[in-house]
Scaffold this motif. Structure first.
Motif, PDB file in Angstrom:
ATOM      1  N   TYR A   1       9.797   5.196  57.655  1.00 48.22           N
ATOM      2  CA  TYR A   1      10.424   4.117  56.888  1.00 48.22           C
ATOM      3  C   TYR A   1      10.033   2.908  57.421  1.00 48.22           C
ATOM      4  CZ  TYR A   1      12.640   7.416  53.982  1.00 48.22           C
ATOM      5  OH  TYR A   1      12.874   8.510  52.968  1.00 48.22           O
ATOM      6  N   ALA A   2       9.116   2.026  56.976  1.00 47.12           N
ATOM      7  CA  ALA A   2       9.119   0.475  57.243  1.00 47.12           C
ATOM      8  C   ALA A   2      10.248  -0.046  56.811  1.00 47.12           C
ATOM      9  CB  ALA A   2       7.642  -0.128  56.610  1.00 47.12           C
ATOM     10  N   MET A   3      10.883  -1.114  57.316  1.00 46.57           N
ATOM     11  CA  MET A   3      11.992  -1.727  57.148  1.00 46.57           C
ATOM     12  C   MET A   3      11.872  -3.309  57.199  1.00 46.57           C
ATOM     13  SD  MET A   3      14.193   0.750  57.276  1.00 46.57           S
ATOM     14  CE  MET A   3      15.350  -0.148  57.237  1.00 46.57           C
ATOM     15  N   GLY A   4      12.809  -3.996  56.221  1.00 47.81           N
ATOM     16  CA  GLY A   4      12.647  -5.183  56.008  1.00 47.81           C
ATOM     17  C   GLY A   4      13.959  -6.080  56.092  1.00 47.81           C
ATOM     18  N   TRP A   5      14.068  -7.195  56.122  1.00 46.40           N
ATOM     19  CA  TRP A   5      15.139  -7.941  56.010  1.00 46.40           C
ATOM     20  C   TRP A   5      14.685  -9.176  54.724  1.00 46.40           C
ATOM     21  CZ3 TRP A   5      20.223  -7.134  57.399  1.00 46.40           C
ATOM     22  CH2 TRP A   5      20.387  -6.363  58.519  1.00 46.40           C
ATOM     23  N   PHE A   6      15.795  -9.209  53.949  1.00 46.60           N
ATOM     24  CA  PHE A   6      15.433 -10.010  52.633  1.00 46.60           C
ATOM     25  C   PHE A   6      16.928 -11.082  52.872  1.00 46.60           C
ATOM     26  CE2 PHE A   6      11.749  -9.003  50.562  1.00 46.60           C
ATOM     27  CZ  PHE A   6      11.454  -7.661  51.182  1.00 46.60           C
ATOM     28  N   ARG A   7      16.789 -12.188  51.895  1.00 42.32           N
ATOM     29  CA  ARG A   7      18.076 -12.842  51.994  1.00 42.32           C
ATOM     30  C   ARG A   7      18.223 -13.427  50.370  1.00 42.32           C
ATOM     31  NH1 ARG A   7      16.894 -17.854  56.095  1.00 42.32           N
ATOM     32  NH2 ARG A   7      15.350 -18.746  54.968  1.00 42.32           N
ATOM     33  N   GLN A   8      19.205 -13.804  50.116  1.00 38.20           N
ATOM     34  CA  GLN A   8      19.663 -14.403  48.683  1.00 38.20           C
ATOM     35  C   GLN A   8      20.638 -15.455  48.713  1.00 38.20           C
ATOM     36  OE1 GLN A   8      20.256 -11.664  45.381  1.00 38.20           O
ATOM     37  NE2 GLN A   8      19.360 -12.952  43.807  1.00 38.20           N
ATOM     38  N   ALA A   9      20.178 -16.703  48.438  1.00 40.73           N
ATOM     39  CA  ALA A   9      21.345 -17.779  48.527  1.00 40.73           C
ATOM     40  C   ALA A   9      21.600 -17.967  47.003  1.00 40.73           C
ATOM     41  CB  ALA A   9      20.442 -18.969  48.868  1.00 40.73           C
ATOM     42  N   PRO A  10      22.847 -18.425  46.804  1.00 40.57           N
ATOM     43  CA  PRO A  10      23.503 -18.933  45.673  1.00 40.57           C
ATOM     44  C   PRO A  10      22.384 -19.429  44.669  1.00 40.57           C
ATOM     45  CG  PRO A  10      25.044 -19.099  47.113  1.00 40.57           C
ATOM     46  CD  PRO A  10      23.846 -19.002  47.857  1.00 40.57           C
ATOM     47  N   GLY A  11      22.056 -18.883  43.419  1.00 39.64           N
ATOM     48  CA  GLY A  11      21.376 -19.619  42.571  1.00 39.64           C
ATOM     49  C   GLY A  11      19.748 -19.223  42.885  1.00 39.64           C
ATOM     50  N   LYS A  12      19.569 -18.606  43.854  1.00 41.21           N
ATOM     51  CA  LYS A  12      18.235 -18.587  44.147  1.00 41.21           C
ATOM     52  C   LYS A  12      17.561 -17.012  44.145  1.00 41.21           C
ATOM     53  CE  LYS A  12      17.668 -22.522  47.033  1.00 41.21           C
ATOM     54  NZ  LYS A  12      17.360 -23.093  48.351  1.00 41.21           N
ATOM     55  N   GLU A  13      16.562 -16.678  44.166  1.00 40.15           N
ATOM     56  CA  GLU A  13      16.055 -15.463  44.200  1.00 40.15           C
ATOM     57  C   GLU A  13      15.944 -14.896  45.551  1.00 40.15           C
ATOM     58  OE1 GLU A  13      12.738 -15.457  40.279  1.00 40.15           O
ATOM     59  OE2 GLU A  13      12.061 -14.958  42.172  1.00 40.15           O
ATOM     60  N   ARG A  14      16.186 -13.717  45.506  1.00 39.31           N
ATOM     61  CA  ARG A  14      15.860 -12.811  46.761  1.00 39.31           C
ATOM     62  C   ARG A  14      14.690 -13.182  47.557  1.00 39.31           C
ATOM     63  NH1 ARG A  14      18.666  -6.890  46.956  1.00 39.31           N
ATOM     64  NH2 ARG A  14      19.995  -8.177  45.951  1.00 39.31           N
ATOM     65  N   GLU A  15      14.596 -13.636  48.654  1.00 38.65           N
ATOM     66  CA  GLU A  15      13.278 -13.754  49.382  1.00 38.65           C
ATOM     67  C   GLU A  15      13.265 -13.025  50.636  1.00 38.65           C
ATOM     68  OE1 GLU A  15      13.154 -17.919  50.626  1.00 38.65           O
ATOM     69  OE2 GLU A  15      14.769 -17.716  52.013  1.00 38.65           O
ATOM     70  N   PHE A  16      11.900 -12.803  51.138  1.00 40.53           N
ATOM     71  CA  PHE A  16      11.463 -12.267  52.313  1.00 40.53           C
ATOM     72  C   PHE A  16      12.129 -12.989  53.556  1.00 40.53           C
ATOM     73  CE2 PHE A  16       9.228  -9.346  55.163  1.00 40.53           C
ATOM     74  CZ  PHE A  16       8.621 -10.413  55.991  1.00 40.53           C
ATOM     75  N   VAL A  17      12.491 -12.395  54.654  1.00 39.50           N
ATOM     76  CA  VAL A  17      12.586 -12.654  55.915  1.00 39.50           C
ATOM     77  C   VAL A  17      11.879 -12.408  56.964  1.00 39.50           C
ATOM     78  CG1 VAL A  17      14.514 -13.332  57.674  1.00 39.50           C
ATOM     79  CG2 VAL A  17      14.934 -13.175  55.056  1.00 39.50           C
ATOM     80  N   ALA A  18      11.919 -10.891  57.048  1.00 42.39           N
ATOM     81  CA  ALA A  18      11.311 -10.237  58.201  1.00 42.39           C
ATOM     82  C   ALA A  18      11.041  -8.922  58.003  1.00 42.39           C
ATOM     83  CB  ALA A  18      12.117 -10.424  59.636  1.00 42.39           C
ATOM     84  N   ALA A  19       9.880  -8.263  58.548  1.00 37.57           N
ATOM     85  CA  ALA A  19       9.664  -6.631  58.421  1.00 37.57           C
ATOM     86  C   ALA A  19       9.101  -6.173  59.648  1.00 37.57           C
ATOM     87  CB  ALA A  19       8.618  -6.625  57.181  1.00 37.57           C
ATOM     88  N   ILE A  20       9.292  -5.017  59.662  1.00 33.62           N
ATOM     89  CA  ILE A  20       8.851  -4.148  60.957  1.00 33.62           C
ATOM     90  C   ILE A  20       8.299  -2.889  60.223  1.00 33.62           C
ATOM     91  CG2 ILE A  20      10.984  -3.083  61.315  1.00 33.62           C
ATOM     92  CD1 ILE A  20      10.413  -3.595  64.579  1.00 33.62           C
ATOM     93  N   SER A  21       7.355  -2.452  61.042  1.00 38.25           N
ATOM     94  CA  SER A  21       6.639  -1.049  60.725  1.00 38.25           C
ATOM     95  C   SER A  21       7.456  -0.082  61.218  1.00 38.25           C
ATOM     96  CB  SER A  21       5.218  -1.154  61.323  1.00 38.25           C
ATOM     97  OG  SER A  21       5.276  -1.085  62.730  1.00 38.25           O
ATOM     98  N   GLY A  22       7.025   1.232  60.883  1.00 39.30           N
ATOM     99  CA  GLY A  22       7.727   2.480  61.033  1.00 39.30           C
ATOM    100  C   GLY A  22       7.656   2.764  62.647  1.00 39.30           C
ATOM    101  N   SER A  23       6.795   2.363  63.243  1.00 42.10           N
ATOM    102  CA  SER A  23       6.555   2.518  64.742  1.00 42.10           C
ATOM    103  C   SER A  23       7.314   1.428  65.467  1.00 42.10           C
ATOM    104  CB  SER A  23       4.991   2.525  65.012  1.00 42.10           C
ATOM    105  OG  SER A  23       4.501   1.404  64.964  1.00 42.10           O
TER     106      SER A  23
END
Length: 127
Positions: free
Chosen positions: A32-54
């Motif tokens: 599984y590749a993994m990622g972090w996203f974030r969502q501030a009040p009143g805003k859409e969820r946005e990409f923060v960081a990602a890492i490959s399976g390895s």
């Protein structure tokens, strides 16, 4: 199925640091590749960081590049997000996400590419 549980959120002053952790249960974590996203009040969820399976490839949003570091431990089934030099605009609910992949070196940064999501953890940065 993969279950994801985030921890480590909280309240911190601007310029401070926090470390988020995401624990995964289920299938072979390295598939599984993994990622972090974030969502501030009143805003859409946005990409923060990602890492490959390895763990060999990472990718960051411009807004966090140089301040945040994503890492994973496939033996422990965890992915972390070290956040330094935090700013008030980093305030959001942070979500861990996973996507099954056959390509161990590929990172994914689009929200729609992810299949599994955690419940989120609140990060609040005071000025």
């Amino acid at each position: 199925q993969v279950q994801l549980v985030e921890s480590g959120g909280g309240l911190v002053q601007a310029g401070g640091s926090l470390r988020l952790s995401c624990a995964a249960s289920g299938r072979t974590f390295s598939n599984y590749a993994m990622g972090w996203f974030r969502q501030a009040p009143g805003k859409e969820r946005e990409f923060v960081a990602a890492i490959s399976g390895s763990g060999g490839s990472t990718y960051y949003a411009d807004s966090v590049k140089g301040r945040f570091t994503i890492s994973r431990d496939n033996a422990k089934n965890t992915v972390d997000l070290q956040m330094n030099s935090l700013k008030p605009e980093d305030t959001a609910v942070y979500y861990c996400a996973a996507v099954h992949t056959f390509y161990s070196g590929t990172v994914y940064y689009k929200r729609r590419e992810y299949d599994y999501w955690g419940q989120g953890t609140q990060v609040t940065v005071s000025s």
